[in-house]
Design an enzyme around this catalytic site. Sequence first.
Site, PDB file in Angstrom:
ATOM      1  N   SER A 177     -35.986  29.962 -20.843  1.00 40.97           N
ATOM      2  CA  SER A 177     -35.283  30.833 -19.904  1.00 40.97           C
ATOM      3  C   SER A 177     -33.768  30.713 -19.958  1.00 40.97           C
ATOM      4  O   SER A 177     -33.070  31.673 -19.650  1.00 40.97           O
ATOM      5  CB  SER A 177     -35.770  30.550 -18.483  1.00 40.97           C
ATOM      6  OG  SER A 177     -35.652  29.183 -18.171  1.00 40.97           O
ATOM      7  N   HIS A 205     -40.267  35.249 -19.685  1.00 41.93           N
ATOM      8  CA  HIS A 205     -39.233  36.036 -20.371  1.00 41.93           C
ATOM      9  C   HIS A 205     -39.756  36.641 -21.676  1.00 41.93           C
ATOM     10  O   HIS A 205     -38.971  37.085 -22.505  1.00 41.93           O
ATOM     11  CB  HIS A 205     -38.000  35.173 -20.651  1.00 41.93           C
ATOM     12  CG  HIS A 205     -37.393  34.613 -19.415  1.00 41.93           C
ATOM     13  ND1 HIS A 205     -36.494  35.301 -18.637  1.00 41.93           N
ATOM     14  CD2 HIS A 205     -37.599  33.428 -18.785  1.00 41.93           C
ATOM     15  CE1 HIS A 205     -36.150  34.560 -17.596  1.00 41.93           C
ATOM     16  NE2 HIS A 205     -36.815  33.417 -17.662  1.00 41.93           N
ATOM     17  N   LYS A 236     -39.741  39.723 -13.295  1.00 38.50           N
ATOM     18  CA  LYS A 236     -38.669  39.916 -14.277  1.00 38.50           C
ATOM     19  C   LYS A 236     -38.806  41.308 -14.911  1.00 38.50           C
ATOM     20  O   LYS A 236     -38.508  42.293 -14.256  1.00 38.50           O
ATOM     21  CB  LYS A 236     -38.639  38.744 -15.233  1.00 38.50           C
ATOM     22  CG  LYS A 236     -38.105  37.514 -14.466  1.00 38.50           C
ATOM     23  CD  LYS A 236     -38.256  36.191 -15.107  1.00 38.50           C
ATOM     24  CE  LYS A 236     -37.717  35.121 -14.140  1.00 38.50           C
ATOM     25  NZ  LYS A 236     -38.198  33.775 -14.455  1.00 38.50           N
TER      26      LYS A 236
END
Length: 414
Positions: A177, A205, A236
């Site tokens: 990350s 991610h 995200k």
Amino acid sequence: MSGEIEDRLAAISNRGLYRRTRCVSGPQGPRVLLDGKPVLLLCSNNYLGLADHPRVREAAAEAAMRYGAGAGASRLVSGNMRIHRRLEEQLADFKGSDACLLFGSGYLANTGVVSTLAREGDVVFSDALNHASIVDGCRLARAETFVYRHLDMDHLEWGLRQAEGRGSLIVTDGVFSMDGDVAPLEEIVELAGRYDARVMVDEAHGTGVLGTTGRGTVAAAGLDGEVDLIVGTLGKALGSYGAYVCCDQPMARYLTNTARTLIFSTALPPPAVAAAMAALELLREQPRRVEKLQRNAAALRAALAERGVPVREGETPIVPLIVGDPGRAVAACERALARGVFAQAIRPPTVPPGSSRLRLAVMAPHTKSELREAAEVLAAAVPAGPPTSGAPEQDQRESDAAPRRVFDGLRDAA
Ligand SMILES: *Cc1c(COP(=O)(O)O)cnc(C)c1O
């Protein structure tokens, strides 16, 4: 006790580690009002721009009207609704897994899954730069933890050998990350097979970001069906809130029975579930968004390199500009802000001591000219030359590197 908390705060401040929150008005677009001032946003994980997409907003609003604002109870009491099941089915289909289980957040998923899988007598193997929620899962587990050096497969194998069959779980971020680099999943899966351990990959991610259709690091490595647990967040690229674990059916039933962060926490609110579902639909209908994100990431890296800023090669939208000292990272962040670019300074314990940085995060909706503008500002704001720091360089995070029961072998190896 009076003044004791102020003393603790002063100690944090003296080390250059004092944090405060800033305030954004309006949605998480490429430009926002930050504490009242217009800035180019370069540190949001809303990678695909879906958090404020009209279809995602509408889905959330409609779900609020149909099902209400909250789920009212945990999944195991009365909080499990049809809409949760539907999103689980769609995520399982997207990830190519048998089953999927929603959790309250990525933090709750990681702490819940690691702590229930790794039992007394087991050893968990965890990359030194894994996310704090994985570290905390290791701390909660009754197992011992072996922290292997970042991406170091020889160190991991050495640890697996030392564990003599007690190695139960290898856990890694897919995309790291704060560094944007990618785990060597093929080698990890191979080692896990050889030493009979499970593999858990955190795609926080990776999902919506890596691979031509945004299916993440596991799919991009051609490892569909070969990883025991894939964790991901809805917060995200999927623009909402919450998280999921993809696994096989027995594992899903086991987690439903034992993962305390699932059992003892209220189910996700229907608007968050509906928003994530709409975002997943958009991702599947329009994979071009992922391509645009990848092109933007390459464009920002190129623009920074052209201006003499050293950037590591990479394929993810996370671009760290490592400064070293925490005070210098904060100063660089403020200089960029004064010229209208917001890239938050990231300091220990989020990153190892001596590696404070600006962590840039590109979004698909950024334009090429916005990224050139950002590169220009950042080239001037970030000190030239190698990182400097007051603290010694270390392989591991100061407070995160020492889970409660570290496997003794780690000390011998280090
Ligand atoms: C953000 C993040 C999490 C936590 O997910 P939330 O849904 O925000 O709680 C977990 N793992 C990694 C690698 C992350 O970057």
